[in-house]
Design a protein around this motif. Structure first.
Motif, PDB file in Angstrom:
ATOM      1  N   SER A 182       0.856  -1.184   0.000  1.00 42.02           N
ATOM      2  CA  SER A 182       0.000   0.000   0.000  1.00 42.02           C
ATOM      3  C   SER A 182       0.893   1.236   0.000  1.00 42.02           C
ATOM      4  O   SER A 182       2.057   1.175   0.386  1.00 42.02           O
ATOM      5  CB  SER A 182      -0.885   0.014   1.247  1.00 42.02           C
ATOM      6  OG  SER A 182      -1.810  -1.044   1.223  1.00 42.02           O
ATOM      7  N   GLU A 187      -3.577  -1.128  -1.534  1.00 45.05           N
ATOM      8  CA  GLU A 187      -4.422   0.054  -1.705  1.00 45.05           C
ATOM      9  C   GLU A 187      -3.590   1.321  -1.674  1.00 45.05           C
ATOM     10  O   GLU A 187      -2.468   1.337  -1.184  1.00 45.05           O
ATOM     11  CB  GLU A 187      -5.449   0.157  -0.563  1.00 45.05           C
ATOM     12  CG  GLU A 187      -6.561  -0.841  -0.602  1.00 45.05           C
ATOM     13  CD  GLU A 187      -7.586  -0.591  -1.696  1.00 45.05           C
ATOM     14  OE1 GLU A 187      -7.617   0.525  -2.250  1.00 45.05           O
ATOM     15  OE2 GLU A 187      -8.355  -1.521  -1.984  1.00 45.05           O
ATOM     16  N   THR A 193      -5.177  -2.476   5.795  1.00 42.73           N
ATOM     17  CA  THR A 193      -5.190  -2.164   4.366  1.00 42.73           C
ATOM     18  C   THR A 193      -4.085  -2.929   3.647  1.00 42.73           C
ATOM     19  O   THR A 193      -2.954  -2.997   4.131  1.00 42.73           O
ATOM     20  CB  THR A 193      -5.001  -0.650   4.156  1.00 42.73           C
ATOM     21  OG1 THR A 193      -5.998   0.042   4.895  1.00 42.73           O
ATOM     22  CG2 THR A 193      -5.115  -0.270   2.694  1.00 42.73           C
TER      23      THR A 193
END
Length: 133
Positions: free
Chosen positions: A31, A68, A65
């Motif tokens: 991410s 992303e 997460t």
């Protein structure tokens, strides 16, 4: 009740400093973190309490997460400033459940509040701060 000790804080710089320690973990989770806060935005706040609230929220966002782009944005409306984190991951609720009450209490001491909006593919977390009267 808002804290009596307020310092003018450059919000963009402040978020940069907080996220620097989170970048290695974010990268390991594939991410990235984008600080899209207006560079001219300053808030009057208790720096330590604000750091506590934002660090806890951002830490949980990174943990929940994967794969992303995490967007950190600012919105100003009237006497309020919102710090919004988009794409907080579908597991944000679960990872934040244990710490949320303490973080919400700290946000309230700043004269603010936290909101969480979740949908099938992700979560948006927002800290709204109201200017002291």
């Amino acid at each position: 009740m808002a804290s009596d000790y307020h310092t003018k804080i450059s919000l963009h710089r402040f978020v940069d400093e907080l996220t620097a320690g989170l970048l290695p973990r974010a990268v390991s989770r594939k991410s990235i973190i984008l600080n899209q806060i207006d560079r001219s935005l300053e808030v009057g706040s208790d720096e330590n309490l604000l750091a506590f609230v934002l660090w806890n929220l951002l830490d949980k966002v990174v943990d929940s997460t994967q794969n992303e782009c995490i967007h950190i944005e600012s919105l100003q409306q009237g006497d309020s400033t919102m710090i919004r984190v988009r794409n907080a991951g579908v597991y944000f609720y679960r990872s934040c459940a244990n710490c949320f009450r303490q973080v919400q209490d700290a946000a309230e001491k700043l004269g603010g509040s936290i909101s969480i909006d979740s949908w099938d593919m992700g979560t948006t977390v927002a800290l709204t701060l109201r200017k002291a009267a």
